[in-house]
Write an enzyme that holds these catalytic residues in place. Structure first.
Site, PDB file in Angstrom:
ATOM      1  N   CYS A 130      -5.758  33.167  57.948  1.00 19.28           N
ATOM      2  CA  CYS A 130      -4.768  34.223  57.752  1.00 19.28           C
ATOM      3  C   CYS A 130      -3.363  33.754  58.158  1.00 19.28           C
ATOM      4  O   CYS A 130      -3.197  33.023  59.126  1.00 19.28           O
ATOM      5  CB  CYS A 130      -5.071  35.497  58.534  1.00 19.28           C
ATOM      6  SG  CYS A 130      -6.656  36.217  58.101  1.00 19.28           S
ATOM      7  N   ARG A 136      -3.268  29.079  54.574  1.00 18.06           N
ATOM      8  CA  ARG A 136      -4.068  29.540  55.716  1.00 18.06           C
ATOM      9  C   ARG A 136      -5.162  30.521  55.308  1.00 18.06           C
ATOM     10  O   ARG A 136      -6.029  30.866  56.103  1.00 18.06           O
ATOM     11  CB  ARG A 136      -3.164  30.233  56.747  1.00 18.06           C
ATOM     12  CG  ARG A 136      -2.084  29.346  57.293  1.00 18.06           C
ATOM     13  CD  ARG A 136      -1.198  30.119  58.231  1.00 18.06           C
ATOM     14  NE  ARG A 136      -1.903  30.457  59.446  1.00 18.06           N
ATOM     15  CZ  ARG A 136      -1.926  29.702  60.531  1.00 18.06           C
ATOM     16  NH1 ARG A 136      -1.277  28.565  60.540  1.00 18.06           N
ATOM     17  NH2 ARG A 136      -2.585  30.080  61.592  1.00 18.06           N
ATOM     18  N   TRP A 162      -7.744  35.315  55.022  1.00 20.86           N
ATOM     19  CA  TRP A 162      -9.020  34.606  54.876  1.00 20.86           C
ATOM     20  C   TRP A 162     -10.041  35.541  55.486  1.00 20.86           C
ATOM     21  O   TRP A 162     -10.052  35.773  56.700  1.00 20.86           O
ATOM     22  CB  TRP A 162      -8.983  33.273  55.615  1.00 20.86           C
ATOM     23  CG  TRP A 162     -10.165  32.410  55.331  1.00 20.86           C
ATOM     24  CD1 TRP A 162     -10.311  31.561  54.259  1.00 20.86           C
ATOM     25  CD2 TRP A 162     -11.363  32.287  56.113  1.00 20.86           C
ATOM     26  NE1 TRP A 162     -11.525  30.941  54.332  1.00 20.86           N
ATOM     27  CE2 TRP A 162     -12.205  31.366  55.457  1.00 20.86           C
ATOM     28  CE3 TRP A 162     -11.816  32.876  57.286  1.00 20.86           C
ATOM     29  CZ2 TRP A 162     -13.449  31.020  55.935  1.00 20.86           C
ATOM     30  CZ3 TRP A 162     -13.069  32.530  57.768  1.00 20.86           C
ATOM     31  CH2 TRP A 162     -13.865  31.598  57.085  1.00 20.86           C
ATOM     32  N   ASN A 217      -4.120  38.212  62.453  1.00 18.81           N
ATOM     33  CA  ASN A 217      -4.772  36.918  62.257  1.00 18.81           C
ATOM     34  C   ASN A 217      -5.743  36.731  63.413  1.00 18.81           C
ATOM     35  O   ASN A 217      -5.326  36.771  64.564  1.00 18.81           O
ATOM     36  CB  ASN A 217      -3.703  35.804  62.255  1.00 18.81           C
ATOM     37  CG  ASN A 217      -4.312  34.421  62.271  1.00 18.81           C
ATOM     38  OD1 ASN A 217      -5.466  34.238  61.911  1.00 18.81           O
ATOM     39  ND2 ASN A 217      -3.526  33.433  62.685  1.00 18.81           N
ATOM     40  N   GLY A 218      -7.033  36.556  63.105  1.00 13.06           N
ATOM     41  CA  GLY A 218      -8.009  36.350  64.174  1.00 13.06           C
ATOM     42  C   GLY A 218      -9.204  37.273  64.018  1.00 13.06           C
ATOM     43  O   GLY A 218      -9.438  37.826  62.934  1.00 13.06           O
ATOM     44  N   GLU A 241     -15.424  10.489  55.228  1.00 17.37           N
ATOM     45  CA  GLU A 241     -14.190  11.182  54.863  1.00 17.37           C
ATOM     46  C   GLU A 241     -14.029  11.236  53.334  1.00 17.37           C
ATOM     47  O   GLU A 241     -13.633  12.262  52.777  1.00 17.37           O
ATOM     48  CB  GLU A 241     -12.988  10.492  55.536  1.00 17.37           C
ATOM     49  CG  GLU A 241     -11.631  11.043  55.195  1.00 17.37           C
ATOM     50  CD  GLU A 241     -11.461  12.535  55.481  1.00 17.37           C
ATOM     51  OE1 GLU A 241     -12.343  13.142  56.104  1.00 17.37           O
ATOM     52  OE2 GLU A 241     -10.445  13.089  55.033  1.00 17.37           O
ATOM     53  N   LYS A 251     -13.715  14.730  51.254  1.00 17.84           N
ATOM     54  CA  LYS A 251     -12.538  14.987  50.416  1.00 17.84           C
ATOM     55  C   LYS A 251     -12.964  15.394  49.014  1.00 17.84           C
ATOM     56  O   LYS A 251     -12.475  16.354  48.450  1.00 17.84           O
ATOM     57  CB  LYS A 251     -11.708  13.701  50.365  1.00 17.84           C
ATOM     58  CG  LYS A 251     -10.273  13.765  50.466  1.00 17.84           C
ATOM     59  CD  LYS A 251      -9.617  14.222  51.741  1.00 17.84           C
ATOM     60  CE  LYS A 251     -10.238  15.319  52.516  1.00 17.84           C
ATOM     61  NZ  LYS A 251      -9.791  15.469  53.867  1.00 17.84           N
ATOM     62  N   GLU A 286     -14.848  18.971  48.953  1.00 14.32           N
ATOM     63  CA  GLU A 286     -14.095  20.180  49.271  1.00 14.32           C
ATOM     64  C   GLU A 286     -13.117  20.588  48.181  1.00 14.32           C
ATOM     65  O   GLU A 286     -12.823  21.769  48.033  1.00 14.32           O
ATOM     66  CB  GLU A 286     -13.396  20.080  50.638  1.00 14.32           C
ATOM     67  CG  GLU A 286     -12.214  19.139  50.710  1.00 14.32           C
ATOM     68  CD  GLU A 286     -11.510  19.201  52.067  1.00 14.32           C
ATOM     69  OE1 GLU A 286     -11.054  18.155  52.529  1.00 14.32           O
ATOM     70  OE2 GLU A 286     -11.415  20.279  52.657  1.00 14.32           O
ATOM     71  N   HIS A 303     -34.661   4.761  53.432  1.00 18.15           N
ATOM     72  CA  HIS A 303     -35.535   5.542  54.312  1.00 18.15           C
ATOM     73  C   HIS A 303     -35.666   6.982  53.819  1.00 18.15           C
ATOM     74  O   HIS A 303     -35.980   7.879  54.590  1.00 18.15           O
ATOM     75  CB  HIS A 303     -35.020   5.478  55.753  1.00 18.15           C
ATOM     76  CG  HIS A 303     -34.993   4.073  56.267  1.00 18.15           C
ATOM     77  ND1 HIS A 303     -36.135   3.390  56.608  1.00 18.15           N
ATOM     78  CD2 HIS A 303     -33.969   3.195  56.414  1.00 18.15           C
ATOM     79  CE1 HIS A 303     -35.813   2.154  56.980  1.00 18.15           C
ATOM     80  NE2 HIS A 303     -34.501   2.023  56.868  1.00 18.15           N
ATOM     81  N   LYS A 346      -6.817  26.441  55.924  1.00 12.25           N
ATOM     82  CA  LYS A 346      -6.334  25.222  56.570  1.00 12.25           C
ATOM     83  C   LYS A 346      -6.639  25.201  58.063  1.00 12.25           C
ATOM     84  O   LYS A 346      -7.010  24.177  58.615  1.00 12.25           O
ATOM     85  CB  LYS A 346      -4.826  25.131  56.341  1.00 12.25           C
ATOM     86  CG  LYS A 346      -4.167  23.922  56.945  1.00 12.25           C
ATOM     87  CD  LYS A 346      -4.367  22.722  56.092  1.00 12.25           C
ATOM     88  CE  LYS A 346      -3.753  21.465  56.660  1.00 12.25           C
ATOM     89  NZ  LYS A 346      -4.396  20.277  56.078  1.00 12.25           N
TER      90      LYS A 346
HETATM   91  O1  M6R Z   1      -6.699  21.405  62.298  1.00  5.00           O
HETATM   92  P1  M6R Z   1      -7.902  20.538  62.562  1.00  5.00           P
HETATM   93  O2  M6R Z   1      -7.621  19.104  62.355  1.00  5.00           O
HETATM   94  O3  M6R Z   1      -8.528  20.808  63.891  1.00  5.00           O
HETATM   95  O4  M6R Z   1      -8.946  20.969  61.464  1.00  5.00           O
HETATM   96  C1  M6R Z   1     -10.250  20.467  61.464  1.00  5.00           C
HETATM   97  C2  M6R Z   1     -10.895  20.640  60.130  1.00  5.00           C
HETATM   98  O5  M6R Z   1     -10.971  22.004  59.802  1.00  5.00           O
HETATM   99  C3  M6R Z   1     -10.121  19.920  59.040  1.00  5.00           C
HETATM  100  O6  M6R Z   1      -9.991  18.569  59.338  1.00  5.00           O
HETATM  101  C4  M6R Z   1     -10.841  20.071  57.676  1.00  5.00           C
HETATM  102  O7  M6R Z   1     -12.076  19.460  57.711  1.00  5.00           O
HETATM  103  C5  M6R Z   1      -9.944  19.470  56.609  1.00  5.00           C
HETATM  104  N1  M6R Z   1      -9.085  20.468  56.083  1.00  5.00           N
HETATM  105  C6  M6R Z   1     -10.679  18.832  55.510  1.00  5.00           C
HETATM  106  O8  M6R Z   1      -9.822  18.220  54.626  1.00  5.00           O
END
Ligand code: M6R
Length: 609
Positions: free
Chosen positions: A2, A27, A75, A99-100, A482, A486, A489, A505, A604
């Site tokens: 949010c 967000r 969100w 927010n929260g 990673e 990427k 997502e 395995h 985010k």
């Molecule tokens: O703000 P942060 O780095 O703590 O966030 C952690 C994860 O939510 C963040 O790295 C998320 O996995 C990425 N947006 C993925 O691209």
């Protein structure tokens, strides 16, 4: 999770709020809404969906016009994304955005129902609005006293933007866990979940601390604590400029941020290198201090955790200290064996991730020293850690993290070099050589970015796949985690990363011609072994993409596609190899037509657990 924005001043409030929300939409983007005082009456416009849906609705139904108001991009947590669950929410005199999460909202709702209050949504937010209105009536119209009274009842994390119908020239705000800043302009004030929302208007801001309440008017902002005492706040100045939070001619923020990586590395490492050696003293880290630690734990979520995986390999290889890497949501509930003499490194772009923050607090309680590696200035994790290394990636807007990951690993290298030198596992000459190589990575990355066509071709091959595997060994395995995240997502293609040697395995049974394999093979000592694993999947029909050094020429037909990387030190290859992995994910998503910067269901900054 949010985004909140608020404005009071001479401008058209709806325009400021919508502009701010467009920068906060990363967000959360399940719904959006604003509340503006129009002729001293609060007018609310809200809609399920993106900000664009709200704008389209307002084009038909009219945009509220006035000079004070609040806005929200959501969100969803409590209640499905729908018009009626969209913020702002009201209760009598009060309209607010949140927010929260309010953990005890059920109990509070029961109390309010027993007082005859009626609810229109399924949200925990409406409970705050109703409770605040209830106390506002009880306190005979004193808004700050009513806010104080309400906050004492709320359990959970929150930041609030509030307007009271009786105060058409004021915006009220408060925060507990969730971040909130108060922007100060000339004859105008703002609130925002982060600075990018208001950078266009002002760079001056107060950082609200948990438990602080702000009252904004055209004359400025007053801040109070929970005892209703006025507090003098330090006025800070943001060092970002507006362009940092804009697309700058790129189609997506993600592509822009991938291209910003060389600059971000330079900004992050240059101030921490002195006479060719790492110097982290300004971050509270000295060679003597480093020698105090017996064990190192790295705790983080998602991409930041993957940066920690690279850190583990590098620290263990150079400094010969064992490193545990933990997912923060697991760490905090599994009674971790952490205590005095340990160092817990928490990595986070936002500095607000709920699980990472909880892990940091737990580590401190258990007696460990904590080091935060954080991008967002003044964030909770940054403020609460014992030691702090800021990464200087600037604002990262795309939900998929790229440049933040890059600088997180750059910091991991600097840290590992300094630690290895401190405990005499490398000498000064070697430390200088490695540091110089780290300083050389931005140029190598720029070189890769100039020759990215192959990643587009590879993406065009991947878009028909339902599922993919990423494989690698050692640092390449850490990196493939990673790469896989990427891709999935943003393109919504299922993918997993596997240690290449582990395939046989179990997982190799999944391999068919419909499951492409992306193999990362940059480590010289492991190259032949990974090639053997590639042959195994190739023999079972997989199409193979190889990301490796340009100079490595495997036998013909081992890979269907190859992305060639410049030759560089093995240890630093992750910084180069991640770039084609980011680009492959990006172009695959673009070809699939997904919303690259705002992939579905994600936000985010994950400030709820
Ligand atoms: O703000 P942060 O780095 O703590 O966030 C952690 C994860 O939510 C963040 O790295 C998320 O996995 C990425 N947006 C993925 O691209």
């Amino acid at each position: 999770m949010c985004g909140i924005v608020g404005y009071v001043g001479q401008r058209e409030a709806a325009d400021v709020l919508l502009d701010g929300l467009s920068r906060l939409e990363y967000r959360g983007y399940d719904s959006a809404g604003i509340a503006v005082f129009e002729n001293e009456i609060i007018k609310v416009a809200k809609s399920k969906g993106r900000l664009a849906d709200l704008q389209a609705k307002m084009q038909k139904e009219g945009k509220p016009s006035g000079h004070a108001g609040i806005g929200h991009t959501r969100w969803a947590t409590h209640g499905e994304p729908s018009d009626r669950n969209s913020h702002p929410h009201g209760g009598g005199n009060v309209t607010l955005v949140h927010n929260g999460i309010i953990e005890n909202y059920k109990k509070l709702k029961e109390f309010l129902l027993s007082k005859g209050r009626k609810f229109e949504s399924d949200t925990d937010t409406e409970v705050i609005a109703q409770l605040l209105d209830y106390y506002y009536e009880e306190h005979h119209g004193n808004p700050v006293e009513a806010i104080v009274k309400t906050l004492k009842e709320l359990e959970g994390s929150y930041a609030l933007g509030i307007v009271f119908a009786d105060f058409p020239d004021r915006v009220f705000a408060m925060r507990k866990e969730s971040p909130l800043i108060v922007g100060i302009g000339e004859n105008e004030c703002f609130i925002a979940s982060d600075m990018t929302a208001i950078l266009k208007y002002t760079k001056n801001y107060y950082l609200l601390e948990p438990g602080e309440i702000a009252v904004l008017s055209r004359q400025g902002a007053k801040v109070y604590n929970l005892h209703y005492q006025k507090i003098e706040k330090e006025l800070k100045t943001a060092d970002w400029d507006v362009s940092a939070a804009e697309k700058g001619g790129y189609e997506h923020y993600m592509l822009k941020e991938i291209h910003e990586q060389p600059e971000s590395i330079k900004k992050t490492i240059t101030p921490r290198i002195e006479n060719g050696l790492p110097n982290l003293e300004e971050c509270g880290i000295t060679p003597e201090k480093l020698l105090e630690f017996n064990k190192i734990h790295i705790v983080a979520c998602g991409t930041a955790m993957h940066a920690g995986m690279v850190g583990k390999y590098v620290i263990e290889k150079l400094a010969k200290i064992s490193v545990n890497v933990d997912i923060a949501s697991e760490f905090r509930y599994r009674e971790p064996l952490v205590g005095e003499g340990d160092l817990v490194i928490v990595i986070s772009q936002s500095g607000e991730t709920a699980d990472s923050l909880a892990a940091l607090r737990l580590s401190k309680e258990l007696g460990a020293k904590t080091l935060a590696i954080v991008n967002a200035k003044g964030s909770s994790i940054a403020r609460e850690a014992d030691m702090l290394i800021y990464t200087h990636a600037g604002p990262e807007i795309a939900v998929a993290s790229t440049k933040a990951y890059m600088v997180q690993i750059a910091v991991m290298y600097l840290f590992a070099f300094e630690l290895a030198l401190a405990n005499k596992k490398i000498d000064e000459t070697e430390c200088r050589r490695l540091t110089a190589l780290l300083q050389g990575t931005p140029d190598k990355i720029s070189e890769i970015l100039e020759h990215k066509e192959m990643t587009q071709l590879i993406a065009s091959e991947l878009i028909t796949a339902d599922s993919l595997l990423y494989i690698g060994r050692g640092l390449d395995y850490a990196l493939s985690m990673e790469g896989s995240l990427k891709l999935k997502e943003i393109s919504y293609i299922h993918s997993e990363s596997y240690a290449a040697g582990e395939l046989k395995h179990g997982t190799i049974s999944l391999i068919t011609e419909n499951m492409p394999v992306i193999a990362v093979a940059t480590q010289q000592n492991l190259f032949d072994k990974t090639i053997s694993n590639i042959k195994e999947v190739k023999a079972r029909g997989a199409r193979v993409v190889l990301v490796s050094r340009e100079s490595y020429q495997p036998e013909k037909d081992v890979a269907d596609f190859k992305f060639g990387l410049p030759d560089y030190e093995d240890l630093l290859m992750p910084m180069l190899a991640v770039v084609p992995l980011q680009l492959i994910a990006y172009y695959t998503a673009v070809l699939k037509g997904t919303d690259v910067d705002k992939p579905r269901n994600l936000a985010k900054s994950v400030t709820v657990e």
